[in-house]
Structure formats: C-alpha cells, structure tokens
Motif scaffolding. Structure first.
Motif, PDB file in Angstrom:
ATOM      1  N   ILE A 121       0.784  -1.173   0.006  1.00  0.00           N
ATOM      2  CA  ILE A 121       0.146  -0.004  -0.109  1.00  0.00           C
ATOM      3  C   ILE A 121       0.904   1.124  -0.024  1.00  0.00           C
ATOM      4  O   ILE A 121       0.608   2.250  -0.837  1.00  0.00           O
ATOM      5  N   ALA A 122       1.768   1.404   0.921  1.00  0.00           N
ATOM      6  CA  ALA A 122       2.616   2.422   0.972  1.00  0.00           C
ATOM      7  C   ALA A 122       3.940   2.406   0.133  1.00  0.00           C
ATOM      8  O   ALA A 122       4.910   2.264   0.730  1.00  0.00           O
ATOM      9  N   VAL A 123       3.572   2.795  -1.112  1.00  0.00           N
ATOM     10  CA  VAL A 123       5.028   2.671  -1.909  1.00  0.00           C
ATOM     11  C   VAL A 123       5.191   4.047  -2.518  1.00  0.00           C
ATOM     12  O   VAL A 123       4.267   4.626  -3.081  1.00  0.00           O
ATOM     13  N   TYR A 124       6.597   4.356  -2.628  1.00  0.00           N
ATOM     14  CA  TYR A 124       7.082   5.448  -2.848  1.00  0.00           C
ATOM     15  C   TYR A 124       8.304   5.358  -4.082  1.00  0.00           C
ATOM     16  O   TYR A 124       9.019   4.629  -3.791  1.00  0.00           O
ATOM     17  N   ASP A 125       7.976   6.391  -4.787  1.00  0.00           N
ATOM     18  CA  ASP A 125       9.207   6.271  -5.866  1.00  0.00           C
ATOM     19  C   ASP A 125      10.028   7.506  -5.895  1.00  0.00           C
ATOM     20  O   ASP A 125       9.621   8.513  -6.058  1.00  0.00           O
ATOM     21  N   TYR A 126      11.214   7.017  -5.279  1.00  0.00           N
ATOM     22  CA  TYR A 126      12.470   8.217  -5.257  1.00  0.00           C
ATOM     23  C   TYR A 126      12.995   8.270  -6.755  1.00  0.00           C
ATOM     24  O   TYR A 126      13.845   7.743  -7.164  1.00  0.00           O
ATOM     25  N   ALA A 127      12.059   8.943  -7.598  1.00  0.00           N
ATOM     26  CA  ALA A 127      12.324   8.910  -9.093  1.00  0.00           C
ATOM     27  C   ALA A 127      13.899   9.674  -9.547  1.00  0.00           C
ATOM     28  O   ALA A 127      14.370   9.174 -10.300  1.00  0.00           O
ATOM     29  N   ALA A 128      14.341  10.516  -8.559  1.00  0.00           N
ATOM     30  CA  ALA A 128      15.483  11.222  -8.886  1.00  0.00           C
ATOM     31  C   ALA A 128      16.614  10.267  -8.831  1.00  0.00           C
ATOM     32  O   ALA A 128      17.646  10.562  -9.082  1.00  0.00           O
ATOM     33  N   GLY A 129      16.322   9.093  -7.756  1.00  0.00           N
ATOM     34  CA  GLY A 129      17.259   8.066  -7.614  1.00  0.00           C
ATOM     35  C   GLY A 129      18.474   8.317  -7.019  1.00  0.00           C
ATOM     36  O   GLY A 129      19.062   9.446  -6.593  1.00  0.00           O
ATOM     37  N   LYS A 130      19.585   7.315  -7.451  1.00  0.00           N
ATOM     38  CA  LYS A 130      20.826   7.396  -7.004  1.00  0.00           C
ATOM     39  C   LYS A 130      21.849   8.557  -7.347  1.00  0.00           C
ATOM     40  O   LYS A 130      22.563   9.227  -6.715  1.00  0.00           O
ATOM     41  N   THR A 131      21.518   9.055  -8.634  1.00  0.00           N
ATOM     42  CA  THR A 131      22.154  10.124  -9.168  1.00  0.00           C
ATOM     43  C   THR A 131      21.941  11.563  -8.652  1.00  0.00           C
ATOM     44  O   THR A 131      23.111  12.013  -8.133  1.00  0.00           O
ATOM     45  N   ASP A 132      20.688  11.397  -7.939  1.00  0.00           N
ATOM     46  CA  ASP A 132      20.401  12.657  -7.076  1.00  0.00           C
ATOM     47  C   ASP A 132      21.164  12.601  -5.918  1.00  0.00           C
ATOM     48  O   ASP A 132      21.664  13.617  -5.137  1.00  0.00           O
ATOM     49  N   TRP A 133      21.246  11.362  -5.397  1.00  0.00           N
ATOM     50  CA  TRP A 133      21.687  11.316  -3.859  1.00  0.00           C
ATOM     51  C   TRP A 133      23.108  11.509  -3.898  1.00  0.00           C
ATOM     52  O   TRP A 133      23.612  12.224  -2.956  1.00  0.00           O
ATOM     53  N   THR A 134      24.034  10.796  -4.873  1.00  0.00           N
ATOM     54  CA  THR A 134      25.241  10.900  -4.696  1.00  0.00           C
ATOM     55  C   THR A 134      25.675  12.269  -5.246  1.00  0.00           C
ATOM     56  O   THR A 134      26.721  12.867  -4.897  1.00  0.00           O
TER      57      THR A 134
ATOM     58  N   VAL B 138      11.323   2.909  -3.469  1.00  0.00           N
ATOM     59  CA  VAL B 138      12.154   2.064  -4.489  1.00  0.00           C
ATOM     60  C   VAL B 138      12.856   3.191  -5.306  1.00  0.00           C
ATOM     61  O   VAL B 138      12.367   4.483  -5.456  1.00  0.00           O
ATOM     62  N   TYR B 139      14.010   2.959  -5.546  1.00  0.00           N
ATOM     63  CA  TYR B 139      14.637   3.635  -6.659  1.00  0.00           C
ATOM     64  C   TYR B 139      15.679   3.059  -7.352  1.00  0.00           C
ATOM     65  O   TYR B 139      15.820   2.093  -7.405  1.00  0.00           O
ATOM     66  N   CYS B 140      16.129   3.817  -8.576  1.00  0.00           N
ATOM     67  CA  CYS B 140      17.011   3.366  -9.426  1.00  0.00           C
ATOM     68  C   CYS B 140      17.917   4.427  -9.817  1.00  0.00           C
ATOM     69  O   CYS B 140      18.591   5.130  -8.745  1.00  0.00           O
ATOM     70  N   HIS B 141      18.484   4.698 -11.083  1.00  0.00           N
ATOM     71  CA  HIS B 141      19.498   5.607 -11.326  1.00  0.00           C
ATOM     72  C   HIS B 141      18.854   6.966 -11.060  1.00  0.00           C
ATOM     73  O   HIS B 141      19.282   7.940 -10.314  1.00  0.00           O
ATOM     74  N   ASP B 142      18.170   7.259 -11.929  1.00  0.00           N
ATOM     75  CA  ASP B 142      17.554   8.510 -12.081  1.00  0.00           C
ATOM     76  C   ASP B 142      16.147   8.489 -12.754  1.00  0.00           C
ATOM     77  O   ASP B 142      15.500   7.514 -12.916  1.00  0.00           O
ATOM     78  N   PHE B 143      15.525   9.630 -13.268  1.00  0.00           N
ATOM     79  CA  PHE B 143      14.349   9.876 -13.876  1.00  0.00           C
ATOM     80  C   PHE B 143      14.289   9.062 -15.547  1.00  0.00           C
ATOM     81  O   PHE B 143      13.295   8.607 -15.865  1.00  0.00           O
ATOM     82  N   LEU B 144      15.408   8.671 -16.099  1.00  0.00           N
ATOM     83  CA  LEU B 144      15.718   8.264 -17.141  1.00  0.00           C
ATOM     84  C   LEU B 144      15.580   6.680 -17.193  1.00  0.00           C
ATOM     85  O   LEU B 144      15.943   6.021 -16.090  1.00  0.00           O
TER      86      LEU B 144
END
Lengths: 169, 82
Positions: free
Chosen positions: A15-28, B76-82
């Motif tokens: 139910i509680a699912v979130y997408d960190y769309a900016a991802g690892k690239t944003d974090w690093t 959940v996460y991956c690389h970025d928006f692409l």
C-alpha cells in the motif's frame, strides 16, 4: 525502472509505496553518504573548497574584497544556487557597479559525483585551473582546484602501483 | 447526502507517489521506511544508499518481496528519471 518497480509492488498488494524518481544520481550528486565498493572513490565534491560568494545586488567592490587572493567570487541566489562568477578582468570593473552588471553568467559547473579522472583530463585539455562544483539543484558546493585532483589521483595511482608490486613480489 | 469518502491518493494501485530527497529522508527517519534499490546486483554492490536492500526489478516476485514488511512504507529507487 523505479516507476515499474513501484507499480509491481502495488500489484503485489503493498500500500505505502514511494518512488524516489530522482534516484541514486540525485543522492550521490548531493554528496550524501553511500555504501558499496565504490563509496569512497574520489569525487570533485569531496575536493571542492569553500569559496567566496556574493549576491546579484552586491557591488563589484564587495566581490573584489571577498575574492581576495583567491581571485574569484561566485554569485549565488539567497538559497545558494549558482548564478554567475567574477574573476580576473570582471573583478577589475568599477567598484560601484553591481555584480549583476559584470558577472560571467552561467559558469560551467560539474556535479559533486562526476568521474574525477575524466574531469581532470578535460580540465587539462582546456587549460582550466579550477571549476565550480554544484549539487543537482544547482546549489554551490565549492571550487575544485585541478591541482588538488591531480595530486589525489597521483596518490591513488601510487598506492595502486605499490599494492601491485607487493602482490607480484 | 454526504459525499462518499475519497480513497487516499497513494492507496490506488495505478497512482505512483513520487517523492524527493527530502521526503526520502523524512520517511526513513520518521516512518521507518524500507529502502529498495531495483538496479542489477552489480550496480548495487558498487554503490547504494545506506541501508538499502537490493531487489532487482526482474526479481520482484511474490517470494522475493515476502521479506518486506507490508506495514512499513517502501521506497524504491534506481539511477534517475531516465
């Protein structure tokens, strides 16, 4: 991938699912800590030094004073977003002028987590001695000196070489 | 006649809740969220967010996700928006 993963988890009843769309690239790119075998690799952001800053409404005199011997002053917004730079001839303008009137707008910047050897190679070919480092948001991290990066890479190379010699011996 | 109660936005299966870095940190700090990297194993091994577990997208099966706690938020996460 992450949008699909989020959908997949929802289809599996989560139910509680979130997408960190900016991802690892944003974090690093923001210089945040990470884990893994490459977590400690050298990055421009770790080498960047604090640099003098000023605002668009400051005078050239103010920027010149802050630049001091360092020879550069970065123009930022109130929340630290890089807007421009004053260095060299731009710092020699009439002190009463505003920074906005004379600054070098939109200077070249690099990400916090850019691959250092490639960056140094580009800087050497372009004859660039320093470069502005930012987070993905455009927020200033600092100024990286090419000489610092070259020194670090040489040290890493020496350590690697010593390690190889030790293994061979 | 009272209006029907609306289902919370993030409770619909076809609505993705996209969050930013600040919200990631809040969910981790305040709501004990689980962090899942969905990239392949090798990429996860090279570098991942602290505390993240690895569940490559291709391996998101009912058995694999059984290790996740359904009572806790999952990011959940991956690389970025692409």
């Amino acid at each position: 991938m992450s949008p699909r993963a989020a959908c997949r988890l929802e289809s599996l009843g989560f139910i509680a699912v979130y997408d960190y769309a900016a991802g690892k690239t944003d974090w690093t790119g923001s210089g945040l800590p990470t884990g893994g075998t490459q977590a400690d690799m050298p990055r421009p952001g770790r080498l960047a030094r604090e640099t003098p800053t000023c605002r668009l409404t400051d005078t050239v005199a103010t920027a010149r004073e802050r630049a001091g011997d360092g020879g550069a002053c970065i123009v930022t917004s109130d929340n630290g977003i890089v807007l421009g730079r004053l260095r060299g001839k731009t710092l020699e303008h009439d002190g009463a002028l505003s920074v906005a009137d004379v600054m070098e707008a939109g200077p070249t910047t690099v990400r916090y987590d850019e691959f250092l050897p490639d960056l140094v190679d580009r800087m050497q070919k372009a004859g660039v001695g320093s470069i502005v480092v930012t987070k993905p948001s455009g927020e200033l991290v600092g100024l990286m000196q090419r000489s610092d990066a070259e020194e670090l890479l040489a040290e890493v190379h020496r350590e690697h070489h010593d390690h190889d010699d030790h293994d061979a011996g | 006649m009272a209006e029907p109660e609306r289902e919370p936005r993030n409770r619909k299966a076809d609505v993705k809740v996209v969050i930013d870095q600040q919200e990631v940190r809040r969910l981790l700090d305040q709501e004990n969220a689980q962090l899942v990297e969905v990239l392949p194993h090798q990429e996860y091994e090279q570098e991942h967010l602290p505390g993240a577990i690895n569940m490559p997208l291709k391996e998101l099966t009912p058995d694999a996700v059984a290790t996740l706690d359904r009572a806790r938020p999952v990011i959940v996460y991956c690389h970025d928006f692409l």
